[in-house]
Design a protein around this motif. Structure first.
Motif, PDB file in Angstrom:
ATOM      1  N   ILE A  35      25.242  70.792  45.588  1.00 29.26           N
ATOM      2  CA  ILE A  35      25.526  72.136  45.060  1.00 29.26           C
ATOM      3  C   ILE A  35      26.314  72.038  43.761  1.00 29.26           C
ATOM      4  N   LEU A  36      27.371  71.232  43.765  1.00 30.30           N
ATOM      5  CA  LEU A  36      28.210  71.124  42.570  1.00 30.30           C
ATOM      6  C   LEU A  36      27.455  70.502  41.402  1.00 30.30           C
ATOM      7  N   ALA A  37      26.611  69.519  41.669  1.00 29.36           N
ATOM      8  CA  ALA A  37      25.824  68.904  40.594  1.00 29.36           C
ATOM      9  C   ALA A  37      24.866  69.919  39.972  1.00 29.36           C
ATOM     10  N   GLU A  62      25.006  71.437  36.063  1.00 29.41           N
ATOM     11  CA  GLU A  62      23.872  71.349  35.140  1.00 29.41           C
ATOM     12  C   GLU A  62      23.383  72.715  34.678  1.00 29.41           C
ATOM     13  N   SER A  63      23.334  73.678  35.597  1.00 30.97           N
ATOM     14  CA  SER A  63      22.708  74.965  35.278  1.00 30.97           C
ATOM     15  C   SER A  63      23.689  76.074  34.941  1.00 30.97           C
ATOM     16  N   ARG A  64      24.938  75.936  35.416  1.00 25.48           N
ATOM     17  CA  ARG A  64      25.975  76.974  35.288  1.00 25.48           C
ATOM     18  C   ARG A  64      25.587  78.251  36.043  1.00 25.48           C
ATOM     19  N   LEU A  65      24.771  78.111  37.100  1.00 29.55           N
ATOM     20  CA  LEU A  65      24.324  79.255  37.893  1.00 29.55           C
ATOM     21  C   LEU A  65      24.589  79.013  39.375  1.00 29.55           C
ATOM     22  N   ASP A  66      25.237  79.976  40.022  1.00 29.69           N
ATOM     23  CA  ASP A  66      25.472  79.891  41.462  1.00 29.69           C
ATOM     24  C   ASP A  66      24.169  79.753  42.232  1.00 29.69           C
ATOM     25  N   ARG A  67      23.199  80.577  41.886  1.00 30.08           N
ATOM     26  CA  ARG A  67      21.929  80.632  42.617  1.00 30.08           C
ATOM     27  C   ARG A  67      21.259  79.259  42.656  1.00 30.08           C
ATOM     28  N   GLN A  85      36.296  73.846  43.144  1.00 22.77           N
ATOM     29  CA  GLN A  85      35.317  72.975  42.496  1.00 22.77           C
ATOM     30  C   GLN A  85      34.181  73.775  41.857  1.00 22.77           C
ATOM     31  N   ILE A  86      33.744  74.824  42.513  1.00 18.44           N
ATOM     32  CA  ILE A  86      32.700  75.687  41.939  1.00 18.44           C
ATOM     33  C   ILE A  86      33.206  76.317  40.654  1.00 18.44           C
ATOM     34  N   SER A  87      34.392  76.860  40.679  1.00 15.84           N
ATOM     35  CA  SER A  87      34.971  77.507  39.490  1.00 15.84           C
ATOM     36  C   SER A  87      35.074  76.511  38.344  1.00 15.84           C
ATOM     37  N   LYS A  88      35.505  75.316  38.660  1.00 14.37           N
ATOM     38  CA  LYS A  88      35.629  74.264  37.643  1.00 14.37           C
ATOM     39  C   LYS A  88      34.275  73.930  37.038  1.00 14.37           C
ATOM     40  N   ASN A  89      33.250  73.806  37.877  1.00 14.36           N
ATOM     41  CA  ASN A  89      31.911  73.455  37.388  1.00 14.36           C
ATOM     42  C   ASN A  89      31.238  74.597  36.645  1.00 14.36           C
ATOM     43  N   LEU A  90      31.479  75.832  37.058  1.00  9.11           N
ATOM     44  CA  LEU A  90      30.905  76.979  36.346  1.00  9.11           C
ATOM     45  C   LEU A  90      31.505  77.133  34.956  1.00  9.11           C
ATOM     46  N   SER A  91      32.786  76.772  34.822  1.00 11.64           N
ATOM     47  CA  SER A  91      33.455  76.926  33.536  1.00 11.64           C
ATOM     48  C   SER A  91      33.218  75.730  32.621  1.00 11.64           C
ATOM     49  N   GLY A  92      32.563  74.699  33.146  1.00  9.00           N
ATOM     50  CA  GLY A  92      32.276  73.532  32.333  1.00  9.00           C
ATOM     51  C   GLY A  92      33.406  72.529  32.308  1.00  9.00           C
ATOM     52  N   GLY A  93      34.398  72.727  33.174  1.00  6.84           N
ATOM     53  CA  GLY A  93      35.574  71.838  33.198  1.00  6.84           C
ATOM     54  C   GLY A  93      35.409  70.608  33.990  1.00  6.84           C
TER      55      GLY A  93
END
Length: 59
Positions: free
Chosen positions: A14-16, A20-25, A51-59
């Motif tokens: 999920i995190l990967a 890559e996509s910056r999309l929850d879906r 971790q989701i928040s970090k990955n969505l923000s590109g951090g």
């Protein structure tokens, strides 16, 4: 009782996908879970939400 889909492998997938996509879906589809399960997991497992928040923000 149903088996939890919250596994290290599922979380990594999920995190990967989110990274890559910056999309929850895309993330929850790659983890083979429903959106409701994904969002419920964020309230049950705060480290998952972080971790989701970090990955969505590109951090």
């Amino acid at each position: 009782m149903a088996r939890s889909k919250y596994t290290l492998e599922a979380v990594a997938d999920i995190l990967a996908a989110i990274r890559e996509s910056r999309l929850d879906r895309v993330g929850y589809h790659s983890g083979s879970i429903f959106g409701a399960t994904y969002y419920t997991g964020q309230t049950k497992y705060l480290e998952f939400l972080e971790q989701i928040s970090k990955n969505l923000s590109g951090g």
